[in-house]
Write a protein that holds these residues in place. Structure first.
Motif, PDB file in Angstrom:
ATOM      1  N   GLY A   1     -12.483  -9.679  23.557  1.00  0.00           N
ATOM      2  CA  GLY A   1     -11.540  -9.271  23.674  1.00  0.00           C
ATOM      3  C   GLY A   1     -10.155  -8.778  22.978  1.00  0.00           C
ATOM      4  N   GLY A   2     -10.558  -9.208  21.418  1.00  0.00           N
ATOM      5  CA  GLY A   2      -9.100  -8.955  20.477  1.00  0.00           C
ATOM      6  C   GLY A   2      -9.671  -7.169  19.953  1.00  0.00           C
ATOM      7  N   ALA A   3      -8.677  -7.368  19.249  1.00  0.00           N
ATOM      8  CA  ALA A   3      -8.282  -6.303  18.510  1.00  0.00           C
ATOM      9  C   ALA A   3      -8.565  -6.254  16.651  1.00  0.00           C
ATOM     10  CB  ALA A   3      -7.976  -5.352  18.367  1.00  0.00           C
ATOM     11  N   ALA A   4      -9.304  -6.234  15.763  1.00  0.00           N
ATOM     12  CA  ALA A   4      -9.281  -7.265  14.296  1.00  0.00           C
ATOM     13  C   ALA A   4      -8.412  -6.171  13.839  1.00  0.00           C
ATOM     14  CB  ALA A   4     -10.218  -6.880  13.982  1.00  0.00           C
ATOM     15  N   SER A   5      -7.609  -6.468  12.945  1.00  0.00           N
ATOM     16  CA  SER A   5      -7.050  -6.753  11.640  1.00  0.00           C
ATOM     17  C   SER A   5      -6.562  -7.205  10.333  1.00  0.00           C
ATOM     18  CB  SER A   5      -5.139  -6.369  11.895  1.00  0.00           C
ATOM     19  OG  SER A   5      -4.430  -6.094  11.724  1.00  0.00           O
ATOM     20  N   LEU A   6      -6.944  -6.399   9.689  1.00  0.00           N
ATOM     21  CA  LEU A   6      -7.515  -6.682   8.276  1.00  0.00           C
ATOM     22  C   LEU A   6      -6.060  -6.975   7.906  1.00  0.00           C
ATOM     23  CD1 LEU A   6      -9.641  -7.473   6.000  1.00  0.00           C
ATOM     24  CD2 LEU A   6      -8.782  -5.359   4.908  1.00  0.00           C
ATOM     25  N   ALA A   7      -5.445  -8.786   7.468  1.00  0.00           N
ATOM     26  CA  ALA A   7      -4.263  -9.394   7.026  1.00  0.00           C
ATOM     27  C   ALA A   7      -4.229  -8.774   5.005  1.00  0.00           C
ATOM     28  CB  ALA A   7      -4.318 -10.712   7.245  1.00  0.00           C
ATOM     29  N   HIS A   8      -3.209  -8.663   5.657  1.00  0.00           N
ATOM     30  CA  HIS A   8      -2.152  -8.212   3.713  1.00  0.00           C
ATOM     31  C   HIS A   8      -3.163  -7.817   2.725  1.00  0.00           C
ATOM     32  CE1 HIS A   8      -3.842 -12.460   3.938  1.00  0.00           C
ATOM     33  NE2 HIS A   8      -3.622 -13.080   4.443  1.00  0.00           N
ATOM     34  N   PRO A   9      -3.873  -6.841   3.306  1.00  0.00           N
ATOM     35  CA  PRO A   9      -5.103  -6.261   2.219  1.00  0.00           C
ATOM     36  C   PRO A   9      -4.527  -5.971   0.270  1.00  0.00           C
ATOM     37  CG  PRO A   9      -4.444  -4.627   4.623  1.00  0.00           C
ATOM     38  CD  PRO A   9      -3.321  -5.923   3.891  1.00  0.00           C
TER      39      PRO A   9
ATOM     40  N   ILE B   1      -5.081  -2.140  10.113  1.00  0.00           N
ATOM     41  CA  ILE B   1      -5.256  -2.675   8.811  1.00  0.00           C
ATOM     42  C   ILE B   1      -3.781  -3.446   8.281  1.00  0.00           C
ATOM     43  CG2 ILE B   1      -6.638  -1.703   7.987  1.00  0.00           C
ATOM     44  CD1 ILE B   1      -4.939  -0.842   5.857  1.00  0.00           C
ATOM     45  N   GLU B   2      -2.773  -4.325   8.049  1.00  0.00           N
ATOM     46  CA  GLU B   2      -2.074  -4.672   8.331  1.00  0.00           C
ATOM     47  C   GLU B   2      -1.006  -3.952   7.296  1.00  0.00           C
ATOM     48  OE1 GLU B   2       0.341  -9.148   9.166  1.00  0.00           O
ATOM     49  OE2 GLU B   2      -1.227  -9.021   6.623  1.00  0.00           O
ATOM     50  N   VAL B   3      -0.268  -2.936   7.425  1.00  0.00           N
ATOM     51  CA  VAL B   3       0.566  -2.165   6.051  1.00  0.00           C
ATOM     52  C   VAL B   3       1.712  -2.717   6.075  1.00  0.00           C
ATOM     53  CG1 VAL B   3       0.854   0.046   6.903  1.00  0.00           C
ATOM     54  CG2 VAL B   3      -0.395  -0.571   7.481  1.00  0.00           C
ATOM     55  N   VAL B   4       2.101  -3.785   6.642  1.00  0.00           N
ATOM     56  CA  VAL B   4       2.930  -4.110   6.317  1.00  0.00           C
ATOM     57  C   VAL B   4       3.551  -5.110   6.278  1.00  0.00           C
ATOM     58  CG1 VAL B   4       5.832  -4.182   6.326  1.00  0.00           C
ATOM     59  CG2 VAL B   4       5.110  -1.756   7.391  1.00  0.00           C
ATOM     60  N   THR B   5       3.952  -6.991   5.141  1.00  0.00           N
ATOM     61  CA  THR B   5       4.106  -7.668   5.705  1.00  0.00           C
ATOM     62  C   THR B   5       4.909  -8.043   4.541  1.00  0.00           C
ATOM     63  OG1 THR B   5       2.243  -9.989   5.793  1.00  0.00           O
ATOM     64  CG2 THR B   5       1.833  -8.372   3.937  1.00  0.00           C
ATOM     65  N   GLY B   6       5.518  -9.480   5.204  1.00  0.00           N
ATOM     66  CA  GLY B   6       6.520  -9.639   4.748  1.00  0.00           C
ATOM     67  C   GLY B   6       6.751 -10.135   3.098  1.00  0.00           C
ATOM     68  N   ALA B   7       4.707 -10.186   2.276  1.00  0.00           N
ATOM     69  CA  ALA B   7       4.944 -10.756   1.032  1.00  0.00           C
ATOM     70  C   ALA B   7       4.958  -9.012   0.237  1.00  0.00           C
ATOM     71  CB  ALA B   7       4.234 -11.016   0.499  1.00  0.00           C
ATOM     72  N   ASN B   8       4.855  -7.748   1.411  1.00  0.00           N
ATOM     73  CA  ASN B   8       4.544  -6.662   1.041  1.00  0.00           C
ATOM     74  C   ASN B   8       5.696  -5.898  -0.076  1.00  0.00           C
ATOM     75  OD1 ASN B   8       1.569  -6.588   0.838  1.00  0.00           O
ATOM     76  ND2 ASN B   8       1.524  -4.907   2.479  1.00  0.00           N
ATOM     77  N   ALA B   9       6.075  -5.410  -1.616  1.00  0.00           N
ATOM     78  CA  ALA B   9       6.793  -4.417  -1.351  1.00  0.00           C
ATOM     79  C   ALA B   9       6.150  -2.794  -1.408  1.00  0.00           C
ATOM     80  CB  ALA B   9       6.440  -4.380  -3.859  1.00  0.00           C
ATOM     81  N   ALA B  10       7.603  -1.525  -1.786  1.00  0.00           N
ATOM     82  CA  ALA B  10       7.367  -1.059  -0.715  1.00  0.00           C
ATOM     83  C   ALA B  10       6.223  -0.108  -1.131  1.00  0.00           C
ATOM     84  CB  ALA B  10       8.721   0.155  -1.851  1.00  0.00           C
ATOM     85  N   HIS B  11       5.691  -0.143  -2.578  1.00  0.00           N
ATOM     86  CA  HIS B  11       4.831   0.471  -3.189  1.00  0.00           C
ATOM     87  C   HIS B  11       3.157  -0.213  -2.882  1.00  0.00           C
ATOM     88  CE1 HIS B  11       4.014  -2.898  -6.175  1.00  0.00           C
ATOM     89  NE2 HIS B  11       2.526  -2.730  -5.973  1.00  0.00           N
ATOM     90  N   HIS B  12       2.613  -1.740  -1.970  1.00  0.00           N
ATOM     91  CA  HIS B  12       2.094  -1.596  -1.196  1.00  0.00           C
ATOM     92  C   HIS B  12       1.911  -1.139  -0.261  1.00  0.00           C
ATOM     93  CE1 HIS B  12       2.346  -5.287  -3.833  1.00  0.00           C
ATOM     94  NE2 HIS B  12       1.191  -4.888  -4.282  1.00  0.00           N
ATOM     95  N   VAL B  13       3.336  -1.033   0.596  1.00  0.00           N
ATOM     96  CA  VAL B  13       3.355  -0.772   2.114  1.00  0.00           C
ATOM     97  C   VAL B  13       2.235   0.525   1.744  1.00  0.00           C
ATOM     98  CG1 VAL B  13       4.539   0.383   4.039  1.00  0.00           C
ATOM     99  CG2 VAL B  13       5.397  -2.145   3.100  1.00  0.00           C
ATOM    100  N   ASP B  14       2.423   1.226   1.153  1.00  0.00           N
ATOM    101  CA  ASP B  14       1.956   2.917   0.713  1.00  0.00           C
ATOM    102  C   ASP B  14       0.382   3.064   0.850  1.00  0.00           C
ATOM    103  OD1 ASP B  14       4.982   3.856   0.987  1.00  0.00           O
ATOM    104  OD2 ASP B  14       5.033   4.496  -1.442  1.00  0.00           O
ATOM    105  N   SER B  15       0.083   2.093  -0.545  1.00  0.00           N
ATOM    106  CA  SER B  15      -1.419   2.385  -0.459  1.00  0.00           C
ATOM    107  C   SER B  15      -2.232   1.818   0.602  1.00  0.00           C
ATOM    108  CB  SER B  15      -1.450   1.185  -1.729  1.00  0.00           C
ATOM    109  OG  SER B  15      -0.743  -0.586  -1.368  1.00  0.00           O
ATOM    110  N   CYS B  16      -1.149   0.669   1.501  1.00  0.00           N
ATOM    111  CA  CYS B  16      -2.199   0.195   3.010  1.00  0.00           C
ATOM    112  C   CYS B  16      -2.550   0.753   3.836  1.00  0.00           C
ATOM    113  CB  CYS B  16      -1.252  -1.204   2.991  1.00  0.00           C
ATOM    114  SG  CYS B  16      -1.852  -2.495   2.086  1.00  0.00           S
TER     115      CYS B  16
END
Length: 280
Positions: free
Chosen positions: A186-194, A219-234
């Motif tokens: 019954g869940g939704a699947a989100s790709l962790a830290h792409p 997909i997980e767009v914002v995560t603890g280890a992400n730099a700003a450019h990672h957020v943008d690319s995700c």
């Protein structure tokens, strides 16, 4: 408005490789003013009942979740299952198989450590003394405690990562199978830290294409280890493939000051929040 909620959809307790108990985790989240929290332990739902009781008492909305290990083209991939039914009998059966695999892999790794002259049996016993499922993070911590390495990162660099003496390849189920487990529960699947996977930009797009084809919805767009450019690319990937976005700290340990609970950037404009389809 959901945009104003303090949301953290990726956290770990000591039921997997986190430090805090589920109740301690929820209590800390409440102190950090988190309003919507997902407990997403690796391959287990063991902490969700305690976390749910604590969240109800503290006025937090708990999202029942999990982070399941999968395989894509010989690469280990993590998939977040959010809003799952933790009592799903098929899911629990699959997770038992994951636990069995983790235990067997840990024994193999420790045997290889013994082959290179390290106290593999003692390290295995230290890992097994933890309350959660055995992970390489537990083993790295045991190696630090035993004085073999100074830091957990050193354990991976010297012994545990691919190409090192104690590396044992994971044999996780295929990505599409894991997404199917989440849907069946019954869940939704989100790709962790792409952005964290060791993939080229082209390979990451192929991963997303296969994930979406399998039924992945975010997909997980914002995560603890992400730099700003990672957020943008995700964010660009989410919009390119027409999937929603999630945010999560990937919190494990309160002694890691740069990765606290709930202190996350907002989703970039143009990315649809997954929680919007769940009434938030």
């Amino acid at each position: 408005m959901s945009e104003d909620l303090n949301i953290d959809l990726h956290t770990h307790s000591n039921c997997s490789d986190g430090v805090l108990t589920p109740v301690e985790l929820v209590t800390r989240a409440a102190a950090a003013h988190v309003e919507v929290l997902a407990l997403t332990d690796h391959d287990t739902v063991a902490g969700l009942a305690d976390a749910s009781c604590a969240a109800a008492a503290l006025g937090i909305r708990l999202v029942p979740g999990i982070e399941i290990s999968a395989s894509w083209r010989a690469q280990a991939i993590h998939v977040l299952g959010l809003w799952i039914d933790p009592e799903s009998a098929p899911l629990r059966l699959h997770l038992q198989a994951q636990a069995t695999h983790r235990a067997l892999r840990m024994r193999k790794i420790c045997a290889r450590l013994s082959e290179v002259g390290l106290p593999g049996e003692r390290l295995l016993a230290a890992v097994q003394a933890n309350p959660g499922l055995p992970t390489r993070a537990h083993l790295a911590a045991a190696m630090v405690a035993d004085g073999i390495v100074e830091r957990s990162d050193d354990a991976f660099k010297k012994y545990l990562k691919r190409g090192r003496a104690a590396h044992v390849a994971s044999e996780w189920p295929a990505l599409e199978i894991v997404v199917g487990w989440i849907h069946a529960a019954g869940g939704a699947a989100s790709l962790a830290h792409p952005a964290r996977y060791d993939l080229s930009a082209g390979a990451r797009r192929r991963l997303l294409a296969d994930f979406v084809a399998a039924g992945g919805t975010a997909i997980e767009v914002v995560t603890g280890a992400n730099a700003a450019h990672h957020v943008d690319s995700c964010a660009q990937l989410a919009m390119q493939f027409g999937v929603a976005g999630t945010i999560g700290s990937d919190f494990h340990n309160p002694e890691v000051p740069w990765n606290p609970l709930g202190r996350l950037a907002k989703l970039p404009p143009g990315v649809t929040p997954l929680w919007r389809s769940h009434g938030l």
